[in-house]
Scaffold this motif. Structure first.
Motif: not given
Ligand SMILES: Cc1ncc(COP(=O)(O)O)c(C=O)c1O
Length: 382
Positions: A82-85, A109, A113, A150, A152, A154, A177, A179-180, A198, A200-201
């Motif tokens: 499920g990726s970062d989410t 983002f 949450w 979070t 960063n 995004t 969180d 991810t970026s 995740s 892909q960042k």
């Molecule tokens: C800070 C942050 N959290 C969560 C997400 C969601 O990530 P994902 O699509 O990998 O679940 C993103 C996607 O851009 C994000 O930038």
């Protein structure tokens, strides 16, 4: 604030130099320089992820992530669905409810949450917010609660400057969180109980899987607290009262994409070849600095993030004087049609503006080449 004018006369002319790689999307992000599908090791494709080879490749991805993040042995790291989410919600659903909860939000983002905590988990959290472009008062956080943030943001380009605001002797858990943020900033892992990201960042990997990092206090929470809510199989991290250690060795909960795993390995080996975390941070910082110079030279361009100390060096968000969504879309479309910049219109919930990814997979020369094109598109859309 007035800025020095430069090159004003030349701004109507169409530039001749295009960025070599026009990939500035904030996720999925640019592949590492030199990336080619031919570089993927395909031996495991078509094989079981539970075969010896499958487990070996998953374990290699985990080991490389640990090495590139400089993650201490105190923390576990595993690949989840499920990726970062998926990774962040897995942590929320399995660990929250043992004590009070504080959620911080300064963009879309973080707000997601908050929605999870309020509407889905019904936890009645304390919510601390700031507008797009700003950071809330981090000093106001009550660390007797579990705290979600979070690293960063995004969609606004605002990040926490460091982990100084997180006390070493906190009672609650810190949930980041990240991810970026990972691979772009140094993270003081002693201050982080849960982190997710995740591929892909900053790595320029493929979407699909989340990465879950757990510190010892998070593991303790998982083993001592059983939430009063149903947990789908993809969220179950505990078996017979013990954390499922296999997840942190590459025995995934369900079937992963081994193609995505191989792609992540390519990105991580690229990172290792560069020199690891410091080199990744240096590339991202150089990109953000190049973009900051472009902003500095133009009266009509501003960073959305007001304070340079909390300005992202990955997802850099810019506002263009007086430009509404229609004009922003027109600029982004023009630059896409010219193969100069793909996917740079800001996030749909953010104030109208451009968002230019400056993570490590982007080359600084390509950021530099963007400047004259921004001038051109600005003039074209007047
Ligand atoms: C800070 C942050 N959290 C969560 C997400 C969601 O990530 P994902 O699509 O990998 O679940 C993103 C996607 O851009 C994000 O930038």
């Amino acid at each position: 604030m007035t800025k020095p004018m430069s090159g004003a006369l030349a701004r109507n002319a169409k530039p001749t130099i295009r960025p070599a790689r026009p990939y500035f999307s904030s996720g999925p992000c640019a592949k590492p320089p030199g990336w080619s599908p031919d570089n993927l090791d395909t031996k495991v494709l078509g094989r079981s992820h539970r075969s010896g080879l499958g487990k070996q490749r998953l374990a290699l991805a985990i080991d490389l992530m640990r090495e590139m993040l400089e993650l201490p042995d105190t923390h576990r790291i595993g690949i989840v669905p499920g990726s970062d989410t998926g990774a962040f919600e897995m942590a929320m659903w399995t660990m929250l409810g043992a004590r009070g909860v504080t959620t911080l939000a300064w963009e879309s983002f973080g707000e997601a949450w908050v929605t999870d905590a309020v509407k889905q988990l019904k936890l009645d959290p304390t919510v601390i917010r700031a507008d797009y472009g700003a950071l809330p008062d981090l000093g106001a956080v009550d660390w007797s609660t579990d705290v979600l943030f979070t690293w960063n943001g995004t969609t606004s380009g605002v990040r926490v400057p460091d982990a100084e605001w997180i006390p070493a002797d906190r009672e609650g858990l810190s949930f980041a969180d990240a991810t970026s943020a990972v691979f772009a900033y140094r993270i003081d892992w002693a201050k982080i109980d849960v982190a997710t990201f995740s591929w892909q960042k900053v790595l320029g990997g493929e979407g699909g899987h989340g990465v879950l990092i757990l510190g010892p206090r998070a593991v303790e929470r998982l083993e001592s607290f059983t939430p009063d809510r149903p947990l789908p199989k993809v969220f179950r991290l505990v078996s017979k009262g013990k954390v499922a250690e296999g997840v942190f060795r590459g025995e995934t909960i369900n079937t992963p994409s081994m193609l995505a795993v191989e792609d992540a390995i390519v990105a991580l080996e690229w990172a290792k070849g560069l020199g690891g975390l410091d080199a990744l941070i240096a590339r991202s910082s150089a990109n953000a600095a190049a973009l900051a110079r472009i902003v500095e030279e133009r009266e009509w361009l501003q960073h959305l993030a007001v304070d340079p100390a909390s300005r992202s060096t990955t997802s850099v968000c810019l506002t263009l004087e007086g430009a509404d969504e229609v004009r922003i879309k027109a600029i982004a479309k023009l630059l896409e049609a010219e193969d100069v910049a793909y996917d740079i219109a800001g996030y749909r919930d953010a104030p109208p503006g451009l968002r230019i990814w400056c993570g490590a997979t982007v080359d600084t020369a390509d950021i530099e080449a963007l400047g004259p094109w921004l001038d051109w598109a600005w003039e074209q859309t007047k």
